[in-house]
Design a protein around this motif. Structure first.
Motif, short mmCIF file in Angstrom:
data_model
loop_
_atom_site.label_atom_id
_atom_site.label_comp_id
_atom_site.label_asym_id
_atom_site.label_seq_id
_atom_site.Cartn_x
_atom_site.Cartn_y
_atom_site.Cartn_z
N LYS A 139 0.84 -1.20 0.00
CA LYS A 139 0.00 0.00 0.00
C LYS A 139 0.87 1.25 0.00
CE LYS A 139 -2.49 0.67 3.72
NZ LYS A 139 -1.86 1.87 4.30
N LEU A 180 -9.63 0.74 -4.05
CA LEU A 180 -9.74 0.55 -2.61
C LEU A 180 -10.71 1.59 -2.04
CD1 LEU A 180 -6.01 -0.02 -1.56
CD2 LEU A 180 -7.68 -1.67 -2.43
N MET A 181 -11.56 1.16 -1.13
CA MET A 181 -12.54 2.05 -0.48
C MET A 181 -13.27 2.93 -1.50
SD MET A 181 -10.75 3.44 2.98
CE MET A 181 -9.96 2.40 4.17
N GLU A 228 -16.23 3.66 -1.69
CA GLU A 228 -17.30 4.44 -1.04
C GLU A 228 -16.78 5.75 -0.46
OE1 GLU A 228 -16.07 1.61 0.01
OE2 GLU A 228 -15.24 2.06 1.99
N GLN A 229 -15.45 5.90 -0.36
CA GLN A 229 -14.91 7.16 0.16
C GLN A 229 -14.90 8.26 -0.90
OE1 GLN A 229 -13.18 8.19 3.24
NE2 GLN A 229 -14.09 6.46 4.32
N GLY A 230 -15.18 7.90 -2.14
CA GLY A 230 -15.31 8.89 -3.20
C GLY A 230 -14.02 9.57 -3.62
N ALA A 253 -2.81 14.13 6.26
CA ALA A 253 -2.74 12.73 6.66
C ALA A 253 -4.06 12.30 7.31
CB ALA A 253 -1.58 12.51 7.63
N TRP A 254 -4.72 13.24 8.01
CA TRP A 254 -6.03 12.95 8.59
C TRP A 254 -7.05 12.69 7.48
CZ3 TRP A 254 -7.72 16.27 13.37
CH2 TRP A 254 -6.69 16.26 14.33
N ALA A 255 -6.94 13.46 6.40
CA ALA A 255 -7.95 13.38 5.35
C ALA A 255 -7.78 12.13 4.49
CB ALA A 255 -7.87 14.62 4.46
N CYS A 256 -6.58 11.57 4.45
CA CYS A 256 -6.33 10.40 3.60
C CYS A 256 -6.87 9.14 4.27
CB CYS A 256 -4.84 10.24 3.33
SG CYS A 256 -4.47 8.71 2.45
N PRO A 257 -7.82 8.43 3.63
CA PRO A 257 -8.34 7.23 4.27
C PRO A 257 -7.38 6.04 4.20
CG PRO A 257 -9.42 7.58 2.16
CD PRO A 257 -8.52 8.75 2.37
N TYR A 258 -6.35 6.15 3.36
CA TYR A 258 -5.48 4.99 3.10
C TYR A 258 -4.21 4.98 3.96
CZ TYR A 258 -8.46 5.14 -1.01
OH TYR A 258 -9.54 5.19 -1.84
N GLY A 259 -3.95 6.03 4.70
CA GLY A 259 -2.71 6.07 5.48
C GLY A 259 -1.50 6.21 4.59
N ILE A 314 -9.51 -3.25 -9.30
CA ILE A 314 -10.50 -2.61 -8.42
C ILE A 314 -9.89 -1.40 -7.70
CG2 ILE A 314 -11.89 -4.68 -7.99
CD1 ILE A 314 -10.26 -4.61 -5.21
N THR A 348 -7.14 19.15 -1.00
CA THR A 348 -8.03 20.31 -0.76
C THR A 348 -7.98 20.79 0.68
OG1 THR A 348 -9.81 18.72 -0.53
CG2 THR A 348 -9.63 19.85 -2.63
#
Lengths: 290, 252
Positions: free
Chosen positions: B80, B196-197, B199-201, B122-128, B194, B92
């Motif tokens: 990842k 990843l996530m 649904e996070q848009g 880093a908070w905004a990134c869902p993937y770390g 595919i 953004t």
């Protein structure tokens, strides 16, 4: 999420300070001269103190001025602008009240609008994060605004308004806790969607990528104290709502109001600690944590 | 500027094949090596030889166990790194303009001299995918080896990200997703790549190829390999000197 003390102090005290400035801007309480001076000193200490505390968690605070450049897209940048504009307009307004015994209502109202906008932009920094489902809800700005206005009313000496606003804040807070507990499930993000392996069976984190800890785990997978969350919720509600309302119902005395303020702020700090400590970042899923 | 571009001329990214990744972590090491020695602040380690080692990495390999309804569990190694999202939430939120997505190739980068180290991206990134460097106090992330892929001082074969170049099992592929005829676009089409996530848009550019179904082990004792008759032991009885010795010793 890691509950950084600097961010907790910042968001609570700037909320208190800008809440009081909002009331002062609309001419509540109607004070001049030394009385006004005392109110403004308290409001500025809280608001500016909070803003200064917020720079402590920056890696490079010497570059903080660059944060004013991206107001078109960034809530953090907008927060900076609103805070500075609010403090400037309220300073002009305050000078009129303290030194010239005149109320320049134009500056007061503009300053009040930017004050409340500062609290709103602060809350939107958290609300915008889809990666933290518990925060990604209209309840977050509602809770931040209600806490700020309640504390503002309390410090402005508006006893009846303060009691009602504190009660509203408590109800909003409880609703946010209840809804928030199911937010991660409701978001639809799980280890199955995070890895895309869900079609093949049930997915389990087998081995983490590293033997030690890392930035991601320290910052996002904070779980210390979550087991006490129910107790802390009760303590927080009692401190920020039950005790202050009880003290305000009692016959008026400045000492009781002071006690109510201290209790309310302590409870708000506990609530804000929970706001961070209980928030689950979806990156924790990759590590089999939440 | 932290507003996202409407479109990018190219969409450079990676395809990661979960079927062939063997979990060797070579991509992790080559990434750390290249990105410590080249563009930007080095990726620091804290207490590297002590009791509590920690460090900054732009690429990490998790391992997951997938248990189907029936049959044996499958172990999947899962590299990842930054997915260079089309709708990158990390860009953004940046208050200083340090984070940006390039119009020409879609790479998401951090201008380290503008970064105030607030950590919000880093908070905004869902993937770390973003990690704050503990020593430099600026945000580090995958650059898609922007200092390799356009680097004319390198031999042409090396002008791809370090992780792709080093992967011994060819589980990582680099290319332009905007071009439907590129190697990565074809791989995604053939193998059902595919997001990843989803649904996070975030509309990630990097794609993952799901593991192919494994061969099933034959069940029941009746099933034997079709080659089995040819594999029957040829020498049933020992002959010659060793045979005589065997029989003689048996009789004793």
């Amino acid at each position: 999420m890691h509950p950084a003390p600097s961010v907790i102090f910042f968001s609570v005290f700037s909320g208190v300070g800008f809440g009081l400035l909002t009331f002062l801007g609309f001419g509540v309480p109607h004070v001049f001269g030394w009385n006004a001076f005392v109110f403004f000193v308290i409001a500025y200490l809280c608001a500016v103190g909070g803003l200064v505390a917020s720079t402590f968690h920056l890696g490079h605070p010497e570059r903080a001025l660059k944060a004013f450049t991206q107001w078109r897209s960034s809530w953090l940048s907008r927060e900076g602008w609103c805070a500075v504009l609010a403090l400037c307009f309220m300073a002009i307004y305050g000078i009129g009240l303290v030194f010239f015994d005149v109320r320049w209502g134009f500056f007061g109202v503009i300053g009040a609008v930017f004050s409340i906008a500062t609290v709103y932009t602060t809350s939107m920094i958290y609300t915008q994060l889809e990666s933290v489902p518990r925060w990604h809800s209209p309840g977050t700005p509602a809770m931040f605004l209600s806490f700020s206005v309640a504390a503002g009313a309390l410090l402005a000496g508006e006893i009846h308004a303060a009691m009602a606003l504190i009660a509203i804040a408590a109800l909003l807070q409880i609703a946010l806790w209840v809804v928030g507990d199911g937010a991660l499930e409701a978001s639809g993000t799980s280890l199955a969607t995070a890895t895309g392996l869900g079609q093949n069976g049930s997915v389990r984190a087998f081995e983490p990528p590293h033997t030690g800890t890392n930035y991601l785990l320290k910052e996002f997978a904070f779980v210390v104290g979550r087991k006490h969350s129910l107790k802390l919720r009760v303590i927080s509600i009692v401190l920020f709502a039950v005790i202050p309302i009880a003290l305000l119902i009692a016959p008026f005395s400045h000492w009781l109001v002071l006690l109510a303020v201290i209790s309310h702020v302590a409870g708000a700090l506990a609530s804000r600690w929970l706001f961070f400590a209980e928030a689950e970042h979806v990156v924790g899923l990759y590590y089999g944590k939440r | 500027m932290t507003q996202l571009p409407q479109t990018t001329a190219r969409k450079l990214g990676l395809v990661i094949d979960l079927d062939t990744c063997v979990g060797c972590h070579a991509c992790v090491i080559s990434c750390k090596g290249w990105n410590t020695e080249n563009y930007g602040a080095p990726l620091s380690d804290t207490d590297p030889y002590g009791a509590d080692p920690s460090g900054t990495f732009l690429n990490r390999v998790h391992s997951y166990e997938v248990q189907p309804e029936q049959g044996t569990a499958q172990l999947i190694h899962f590299p990842k790194s930054c997915l260079h999202c089309e709708d990158a939430p990390c860009v953004t939120v940046c208050p200083t303009g340090a984070s940006y997505k390039r119009v020409e190739d879609g790479i998401v980068l951090v201008n380290e001299s503008d970064c105030i180290g607030c950590g919000l991206c880093a908070w905004a990134c869902p993937y770390g995918a973003r990690e704050m460097d503990a020593v430099e106090k600026v945000m580090k992330k995958c650059t898609l080896c922007v200092d390799r892929i356009y680097n004319e001082n390198l031999p042409e074969v090396d002008r791809e990200p370090a992780c792709v170049r080093t992967c011994p099992s060819n589980a990582r592929h680099f290319g332009d997703f905007a071009d439907p005829d590129s190697n990565v676009s074809k791989l995604v089409a053939e193998r059902g790549g595919i997001d990843l996530m989803p649904e996070q848009g975030t509309k990630p550019v990097n794609k993952y190829l799901p593991p192919r179904p494994k061969d099933t082990l034959s069940e029941g004792a009746g099933d034997i390999d079709i080659l089995a008759p040819y594999l029957e032991p040829v020498a049933q009885e020992a002959k010659g000197f060793l045979g005589w010795l065997d029989k003689t010793l048996e009789k004793l």
